[in-house]
Design a protein around this motif. Structure first.
Motif, PDB file in Angstrom:
ATOM      1  N   VAL A  57      -0.743  -8.398   1.245  1.00  0.00           N
ATOM      2  CA  VAL A  57       0.848  -8.422   1.004  1.00  0.00           C
ATOM      3  C   VAL A  57       1.479  -7.282   0.338  1.00  0.00           C
ATOM      4  O   VAL A  57       2.375  -6.473   0.886  1.00  0.00           O
ATOM      5  CB  VAL A  57       1.469  -9.736   0.734  1.00  0.00           C
ATOM      6  CG1 VAL A  57       3.054  -9.764   0.635  1.00  0.00           C
ATOM      7  CG2 VAL A  57       1.174 -10.743   1.835  1.00  0.00           C
ATOM      8  N   LEU A  58       0.940  -7.007  -0.596  1.00  0.00           N
ATOM      9  CA  LEU A  58       1.191  -5.933  -1.650  1.00  0.00           C
ATOM     10  C   LEU A  58       1.447  -4.441  -0.862  1.00  0.00           C
ATOM     11  O   LEU A  58       1.834  -3.604  -0.847  1.00  0.00           O
ATOM     12  CB  LEU A  58       0.497  -5.892  -3.091  1.00  0.00           C
ATOM     13  CG  LEU A  58       0.673  -7.294  -3.674  1.00  0.00           C
ATOM     14  CD1 LEU A  58      -0.015  -7.124  -5.112  1.00  0.00           C
ATOM     15  CD2 LEU A  58       2.458  -7.608  -3.971  1.00  0.00           C
ATOM     16  N   LEU A  59      -0.083  -4.230  -0.273  1.00  0.00           N
ATOM     17  CA  LEU A  59      -0.593  -3.242   0.193  1.00  0.00           C
ATOM     18  C   LEU A  59       0.239  -2.718   1.596  1.00  0.00           C
ATOM     19  O   LEU A  59       0.959  -1.726   1.667  1.00  0.00           O
ATOM     20  CB  LEU A  59      -2.094  -3.050   0.827  1.00  0.00           C
ATOM     21  CG  LEU A  59      -2.899  -3.254  -0.504  1.00  0.00           C
ATOM     22  CD1 LEU A  59      -4.206  -3.265   0.017  1.00  0.00           C
ATOM     23  CD2 LEU A  59      -2.948  -1.673  -1.194  1.00  0.00           C
ATOM     24  N   VAL A  60       0.606  -3.961   2.273  1.00  0.00           N
ATOM     25  CA  VAL A  60       1.155  -3.806   3.719  1.00  0.00           C
ATOM     26  C   VAL A  60       2.679  -3.649   3.522  1.00  0.00           C
ATOM     27  O   VAL A  60       3.284  -3.096   4.096  1.00  0.00           O
ATOM     28  CB  VAL A  60       0.578  -4.376   4.687  1.00  0.00           C
ATOM     29  CG1 VAL A  60       1.214  -4.377   6.135  1.00  0.00           C
ATOM     30  CG2 VAL A  60      -1.013  -4.266   4.845  1.00  0.00           C
ATOM     31  N   ALA A  61       2.879  -5.034   2.948  1.00  0.00           N
ATOM     32  CA  ALA A  61       4.595  -5.419   3.086  1.00  0.00           C
ATOM     33  C   ALA A  61       5.346  -4.688   2.180  1.00  0.00           C
ATOM     34  O   ALA A  61       6.371  -4.209   2.568  1.00  0.00           O
ATOM     35  CB  ALA A  61       4.775  -6.949   3.046  1.00  0.00           C
ATOM     36  N   PHE A  62       4.834  -4.516   0.937  1.00  0.00           N
ATOM     37  CA  PHE A  62       5.432  -4.078  -0.072  1.00  0.00           C
ATOM     38  C   PHE A  62       5.328  -2.387   0.031  1.00  0.00           C
ATOM     39  O   PHE A  62       6.356  -1.796  -0.105  1.00  0.00           O
ATOM     40  CB  PHE A  62       5.290  -4.560  -1.598  1.00  0.00           C
ATOM     41  CG  PHE A  62       5.920  -4.044  -2.400  1.00  0.00           C
ATOM     42  CD1 PHE A  62       7.296  -4.538  -2.771  1.00  0.00           C
ATOM     43  CD2 PHE A  62       5.316  -3.360  -3.425  1.00  0.00           C
ATOM     44  CE1 PHE A  62       7.972  -3.988  -3.682  1.00  0.00           C
ATOM     45  CE2 PHE A  62       6.191  -3.024  -4.641  1.00  0.00           C
ATOM     46  CZ  PHE A  62       7.404  -3.394  -4.876  1.00  0.00           C
ATOM     47  N   SER A  63       4.236  -1.831  -0.425  1.00  0.00           N
ATOM     48  CA  SER A  63       4.016  -0.529  -0.563  1.00  0.00           C
ATOM     49  C   SER A  63       4.236   0.254   0.653  1.00  0.00           C
ATOM     50  O   SER A  63       5.027   1.209   0.869  1.00  0.00           O
ATOM     51  CB  SER A  63       2.838  -0.161  -1.334  1.00  0.00           C
ATOM     52  OG  SER A  63       2.671  -0.843  -2.544  1.00  0.00           O
ATOM     53  N   PHE A  64       3.367  -0.265   1.519  1.00  0.00           N
ATOM     54  CA  PHE A  64       3.540   0.739   2.963  1.00  0.00           C
ATOM     55  C   PHE A  64       4.913   0.481   3.592  1.00  0.00           C
ATOM     56  O   PHE A  64       5.427   1.430   4.266  1.00  0.00           O
ATOM     57  CB  PHE A  64       2.253   0.195   3.839  1.00  0.00           C
ATOM     58  CG  PHE A  64       2.314   1.269   5.126  1.00  0.00           C
ATOM     59  CD1 PHE A  64       2.357   2.415   5.058  1.00  0.00           C
ATOM     60  CD2 PHE A  64       2.177   0.192   6.426  1.00  0.00           C
ATOM     61  CE1 PHE A  64       2.043   3.069   6.216  1.00  0.00           C
ATOM     62  CE2 PHE A  64       2.060   1.025   7.540  1.00  0.00           C
ATOM     63  CZ  PHE A  64       2.133   2.567   7.449  1.00  0.00           C
ATOM     64  N   GLY A  65       5.446  -0.656   3.556  1.00  0.00           N
ATOM     65  CA  GLY A  65       6.667  -0.990   4.355  1.00  0.00           C
ATOM     66  C   GLY A  65       7.925   0.173   3.506  1.00  0.00           C
ATOM     67  O   GLY A  65       8.776   0.460   4.151  1.00  0.00           O
ATOM     68  N   ALA A  66       7.781  -0.025   2.083  1.00  0.00           N
ATOM     69  CA  ALA A  66       8.662   0.968   1.411  1.00  0.00           C
ATOM     70  C   ALA A  66       8.632   2.445   1.907  1.00  0.00           C
ATOM     71  O   ALA A  66       9.489   2.974   1.921  1.00  0.00           O
ATOM     72  CB  ALA A  66       8.605   0.509   0.062  1.00  0.00           C
ATOM     73  N   PHE A  67       7.199   2.725   1.996  1.00  0.00           N
ATOM     74  CA  PHE A  67       7.115   4.091   2.380  1.00  0.00           C
ATOM     75  C   PHE A  67       7.698   4.579   3.793  1.00  0.00           C
ATOM     76  O   PHE A  67       8.349   5.534   4.187  1.00  0.00           O
ATOM     77  CB  PHE A  67       5.546   4.454   2.533  1.00  0.00           C
ATOM     78  CG  PHE A  67       5.262   5.809   3.033  1.00  0.00           C
ATOM     79  CD1 PHE A  67       5.460   6.843   2.416  1.00  0.00           C
ATOM     80  CD2 PHE A  67       4.448   5.911   4.250  1.00  0.00           C
ATOM     81  CE1 PHE A  67       5.129   8.084   2.670  1.00  0.00           C
ATOM     82  CE2 PHE A  67       4.515   7.200   4.923  1.00  0.00           C
ATOM     83  CZ  PHE A  67       4.719   8.466   4.058  1.00  0.00           C
ATOM     84  N   LEU A  68       7.562   3.519   4.753  1.00  0.00           N
ATOM     85  CA  LEU A  68       8.146   3.609   5.983  1.00  0.00           C
ATOM     86  C   LEU A  68       9.614   3.554   5.977  1.00  0.00           C
ATOM     87  O   LEU A  68      10.263   4.388   6.895  1.00  0.00           O
ATOM     88  CB  LEU A  68       7.440   2.355   7.047  1.00  0.00           C
ATOM     89  CG  LEU A  68       6.024   2.655   7.381  1.00  0.00           C
ATOM     90  CD1 LEU A  68       5.661   1.483   8.253  1.00  0.00           C
ATOM     91  CD2 LEU A  68       5.694   3.840   8.061  1.00  0.00           C
ATOM     92  N   GLU A  69      10.069   2.664   5.008  1.00  0.00           N
ATOM     93  CA  GLU A  69      11.532   2.560   5.064  1.00  0.00           C
ATOM     94  C   GLU A  69      12.238   4.204   4.526  1.00  0.00           C
ATOM     95  O   GLU A  69      13.278   4.301   5.067  1.00  0.00           O
ATOM     96  CB  GLU A  69      11.905   1.549   3.906  1.00  0.00           C
ATOM     97  CG  GLU A  69      13.413   1.365   3.685  1.00  0.00           C
ATOM     98  CD  GLU A  69      14.333   0.738   5.045  1.00  0.00           C
ATOM     99  OE1 GLU A  69      15.322   1.059   5.112  1.00  0.00           O
ATOM    100  OE2 GLU A  69      13.576  -0.006   5.751  1.00  0.00           O
ATOM    101  N   GLY A  70      11.592   4.678   3.716  1.00  0.00           N
ATOM    102  CA  GLY A  70      11.954   5.933   3.081  1.00  0.00           C
ATOM    103  C   GLY A  70      11.827   7.062   4.281  1.00  0.00           C
ATOM    104  O   GLY A  70      12.779   7.807   4.252  1.00  0.00           O
ATOM    105  N   THR A  71      11.052   6.947   5.006  1.00  0.00           N
ATOM    106  CA  THR A  71      10.869   7.891   6.370  1.00  0.00           C
ATOM    107  C   THR A  71      11.883   7.594   7.439  1.00  0.00           C
ATOM    108  O   THR A  71      12.417   8.401   7.992  1.00  0.00           O
ATOM    109  CB  THR A  71       9.423   8.202   6.594  1.00  0.00           C
ATOM    110  OG1 THR A  71       8.975   6.883   6.980  1.00  0.00           O
ATOM    111  CG2 THR A  71       8.706   8.653   5.500  1.00  0.00           C
TER     112      THR A  71
END
Length: 537
Positions: A117-131
């Motif tokens: 959850v931390l890797l996918v939903a939190f960190s990767f999701g935030a990266f995608l939100e930024g782009t």
């Protein structure tokens, strides 16, 4: 469109405020209590909004129709266009078998669903939100968690909640850029203020997610990983917002926290890690790497300008024109990333066409929901219903710091976008702060900070998350999953803003020279009609 409500001194009376709340209550009732499917709930809410706009706010039927149509078109393009192509990219990965490799690789890093959850939903999701933004991060990460074995409702709900931390700086900082333009305050000062509010939320978010997923005791078991994940994200988000600007906090913080947690897990699990050929893993991740490259490229202003010069469609609806920049929208970037990844999937062109058709069939009800919800949002905004609620909150005097984030939250709930909420209420926040003697920067930034908590319950976001996780038709279940968490986290932001307004004023950037930097002349609105002209006319 111009709101035509009476301009007498009683324009903001309880009748208008009460009537303005009816469409909001209608959609909550339909989804939370009646448990209707998303498209029926949104159609019902649109009907209630139309009746209120006509009977109380005296909007002509033709204007109501045109406003709703403009919103529906926006819901189809660019919002639905992004969702369609995002899910298409994911379906290509699944159909080609590459997503199985991704699952194996993530499981090799950690088989623990809490850490996934931390890797996918939190960190990767935030990266995608930024782009990307526009709901694409939630659609992708929810689909990925479902693929990893999570229950659809759990996956979608967790991804919606996790997506709150990066929203204010999403899509390369556009929400802050718009807020600066609307309010007239310096962009960097707003970025710094938001960057001194949201990191508190970001720090606690991983712990909050794991308590929600597995309970308090199981959260304590992985506390070091949670501190690394949330701590690195909060530190990088705060640093980049305060010293670089609003364009990169999500990208830097998302990628940084992803690498920090990945490094920690690799060190901790070095002996147990399952080895995979690097080329195979890279090929499996290639569609998402191409997605990132295209989205970043599309986010460069000069590239967007060139694409807009090459291709735009103008549609006249009533007295207003809609410009559809079909090349520069993120949905087109996602489609191109999908097409470029086809040779790497090994799928035939005929099979790819079939997958696109299957994707459209998957989303048919979700697209209706998104379109109708945006018609509802446009009507509320254009008729002055939203602004009526905003003015009511602005009349709360010394308690206003508690209501400033709620105003941003309401805007995002209605529109599905922190950018749109900032455009709606940025100027109002500034003027209200001036009138009651508060720092305008604190209240303007509170609009963006509070708005992020409206994202998880926005009907548009709910529809996108439901589409990505296979929950179309069960949007009511998803809203009930996220609703109380939206209120809890919003309460935390309200308290932080209240402290910033009265006790911790020193943490807000120095505004002694701010009047020299104002780009927009601000003056109080005398009547509701004048306010509506300024906002919508």
């Amino acid at each position: 469109m111009i709101c035509s409500v009476s301009t007498n001194d009683n324009a903001w009376d309880l009748v208008h405020v009460g009537a303005a709340t009816l469409p909001i209550l209608a959609i909550f009732w339909a989804l939370v209590f009646a448990k209707w499917k998303g498209h029926w709930a949104s159609l019902f809410a649109l009907g209630i909004a139309s009746i209120v706009a006509y009977s109380v706010f005296h909007i002509p039927v033709q204007a109501i129709t045109f406003s709703s149509i403009r919103g529906m078109l926006y819901g189809l393009f660019p919002v639905s266009w992004i969702v369609i192509n995002t899910l298409f990219l994911f379906n290509l990965s699944v159909e080609s078998g590459q997503f199985n490799i991704i699952k194996q690789h993530i499981a090799a890093i950690t088989p623990d669903p809490r850490l996934q959850v931390l890797l996918v939903a939190f960190s990767f999701g935030a990266f995608l939100e930024g782009t990307a933004g526009y709901g694409a991060p939630v659609a992708i990460t929810a689909a990925m968690l479902v693929g990893l074995g999570f229950q659809p409702l759990q996956a979608a709900g967790i991804c919606l909640i996790a997506n709150t931390a990066p929203v204010a700086f999403g899509a390369v900082g556009i929400p802050i850029t718009v807020l600066a333009d609307i309010s007239g305050l310096p962009e960097m000062a707003i970025s710094q203020t938001v960057g001194r509010t949201l990191p508190f939320l970001s720090l606690m978010m991983p712990m909050y997610l794991i308590v929600l997923l597995a309970g308090w005791k199981r959260m304590i078991e992985i506390l070091p990983a949670l501190i690394i994940s949330g701590g690195s994200f909060a530190l990088l988000q705060g640093f980049s917002a305060n010293f670089i600007g609003p364009t990169l906090p999500d990208i830097i913080a998302g990628l940084g926290s992803l690498l920090a947690l990945w490094g920690y897990l690799r060190i901790r699990n070095a002996s147990a890690a399952k080895k995979q050929a690097q080329g195979t893993v890279l090929r499996a991740f290639s569609p998402f790497l191409l997605l990132t490259v295209f989205i970043i490229l599309w986010g460069i202003p000069i590239v967007k300008q060139m694409l807009d010069q090459w291709a735009q469609v103008r549609i006249n609806i009533g007295s207003k024109a809609m410009i559809i920049p079909y090349l520069s929208t993120p949905g087109t970037a996602i489609l191109l990333a999908s097409l470029c990844s086809i040779p790497l999937t090994g799928l035939s062109f005929r099979r790819v066409i079939s997958i696109y058709g299957i994707t459209l069939k998957q989303l048919r009800y979700a697209l209706l929901t998104i379109a109708t919800i945006m018609g509802f949002a446009y009507l509320l905004n254009d008729s002055g219903i939203t602004f009526t609620l905003a003015i009511a909150m602005a009349n709360t005097g010394v308690l206003y710091p508690l209501f400033a984030p709620i105003l941003g939250w309401l805007g995002v709930f209605i529109t599905g976008s922190d950018t749109s909420s900032n455009a709606l209420f940025g100027k109002l926040q500034y003027q209200t702060a001036q009138r009651i003697g508060l720092n305008p920067l604190t209240m303007v930034a509170a609009n963006a900070s509070g708005g992020v908590l409206g994202k998880m319950i926005s009907p548009q976001s709910i529809a996108v998350a439901a589409a990505g996780s296979g929950l179309t038709g069960k949007e009511s279940n998803l809203l009930r999953y996220t609703l109380k968490h939206s209120f809890i986290l919003l309460g935390i932001i309200c308290i932080i803003v209240l402290l910033q307004a009265y006790l911790l004023e020193s943490i807000i950037p120095d505004t002694s020279q701010i009047q020299d930097l104002i780009k927009i002349h601000h003056k109080p609105y005398a009547t509701q009609q004048e306010a509506s002209r300024a906002m919508f006319g």
